[in-house]
Design a protein around this motif. Structure first.
Motif, PDB file in Angstrom:
ATOM      1  N   ASP A  33     -39.545 -21.834 -85.361  1.00  0.00           N
ATOM      2  CA  ASP A  33     -38.275 -20.987 -85.892  1.00  0.00           C
ATOM      3  C   ASP A  33     -37.892 -20.130 -84.571  1.00  0.00           C
ATOM      4  O   ASP A  33     -36.760 -20.040 -84.297  1.00  0.00           O
ATOM      5  CB  ASP A  33     -38.453 -20.499 -86.978  1.00  0.00           C
ATOM      6  CG  ASP A  33     -39.559 -19.318 -86.823  1.00  0.00           C
ATOM      7  OD1 ASP A  33     -40.630 -19.618 -86.344  1.00  0.00           O
ATOM      8  OD2 ASP A  33     -39.520 -18.309 -87.569  1.00  0.00           O
ATOM      9  N   TYR A 124     -31.077 -17.836 -91.492  1.00  0.00           N
ATOM     10  CA  TYR A 124     -32.048 -18.424 -91.282  1.00  0.00           C
ATOM     11  C   TYR A 124     -33.046 -18.590 -92.609  1.00  0.00           C
ATOM     12  O   TYR A 124     -33.145 -17.224 -93.176  1.00  0.00           O
ATOM     13  CB  TYR A 124     -33.109 -17.935 -90.138  1.00  0.00           C
ATOM     14  CG  TYR A 124     -32.406 -18.151 -88.858  1.00  0.00           C
ATOM     15  CD1 TYR A 124     -32.505 -19.405 -88.194  1.00  0.00           C
ATOM     16  CD2 TYR A 124     -31.455 -17.102 -88.284  1.00  0.00           C
ATOM     17  CE1 TYR A 124     -31.941 -19.351 -86.769  1.00  0.00           C
ATOM     18  CE2 TYR A 124     -31.016 -17.189 -87.189  1.00  0.00           C
ATOM     19  CZ  TYR A 124     -30.980 -18.588 -86.290  1.00  0.00           C
ATOM     20  OH  TYR A 124     -30.385 -19.064 -85.181  1.00  0.00           O
ATOM     21  N   THR A 140     -31.713 -23.903 -92.092  1.00  0.00           N
ATOM     22  CA  THR A 140     -30.777 -22.741 -91.994  1.00  0.00           C
ATOM     23  C   THR A 140     -29.569 -23.118 -92.880  1.00  0.00           C
ATOM     24  O   THR A 140     -29.528 -24.087 -93.621  1.00  0.00           O
ATOM     25  CB  THR A 140     -30.200 -22.704 -90.374  1.00  0.00           C
ATOM     26  OG1 THR A 140     -29.443 -23.850 -90.223  1.00  0.00           O
ATOM     27  CG2 THR A 140     -31.375 -22.625 -89.442  1.00  0.00           C
TER      28      THR A 140
END
Length: 209
Positions: A33, A124, A140
């Motif tokens: 991420d 996110y 997302t």
């Protein structure tokens, strides 16, 4: 659907930094991420600093993608999965041709998304993975004037770090969408036929720029 996914992907990369700006800590590029967030911030800074990109200068956009996005993707794996069982039918030389042509097709397809950008932002989703995982998904949601668009990224841990190799837009994975097209081309015209098809598509897209 595939083109929409690619356009949304590029829009995400260019606009998603808005969601990062409020973060207190810089993203860690060694995590899946964190890598996605880092790419977004880097691309957004480049776009803001280049008036030609903002005007839709396609060669500049392509150059940006090559420098800022492609290094964090695994096009060999993407192409291999899109080919499915047919990958083993291609010679090493043909495999390299397919990788190059497919990469060019993807870049040329979503580079045009720049002119369609408006005021998108990105949310996110909480990232969940075990430390030992080597294949993960970063989830997302792209927020704009229309309905929110779920957009997910599949990454693989390689010897060179995490690499993006597939994206999912509203439940449709890019690799699966192209696999059907590739399979049809190969069944009709063989591997060389698919290479020719990709070359012709890239030549057509280049002529439109």
């Amino acid at each position: 659907m595939v083109k929409t996914a690619l356009l949304s992907f590029f829009a995400f990369l260019l606009s998603g930094a808005l969601g990062i700006a409020s973060a207190q800590n810089a993203p860690d590029p060694n995590t899946p991420d964190g890598l996605i967030k880092m790419i977004v911030a880097d691309v957004m800074a480049s776009v803001k600093a280049d008036p030609e990109i903002q005007k839709g200068n396609i060669p500049r956009v392509v150059d940006l993608v090559e420098k800022k996005i492609v290094p964090y993707t695994d096009m060999r794996r993407t192409t291999q999965l899109a080919m499915g069982r047919n990958w083993s039918k291609a010679t090493p030389e043909q495999q390299n041709q397919l990788i190059a042509e497919f990469k060019s097709l993807l870049i040329r397809t979503y580079s045009g998304a720049l002119s369609q950008l408006r005021d998108q932002t990105v949310q996110y989703k909480p990232f969940r993975a075990n430390p030992s995982d080597t294949d993960v998904i970063v989830r997302t949601v792209v927020i704009g004037k229309s309905d929110p668009i779920p957009l997910d990224y599949r990454l693989e841990k390689t010897n060179d770090g995490w690499k993006v190799y597939d994206i999912n837009i509203m439940g449709a994975w890019l690799i699966e969408a192209y696999r059907n097209q590739f399979t049809n081309q190969i069944s009709q015209n063989g591997v060389e036929g698919l290479i020719k098809f990709l070359q012709e598509r890239n030549a057509m897209l280049a002529g439109k720029k």
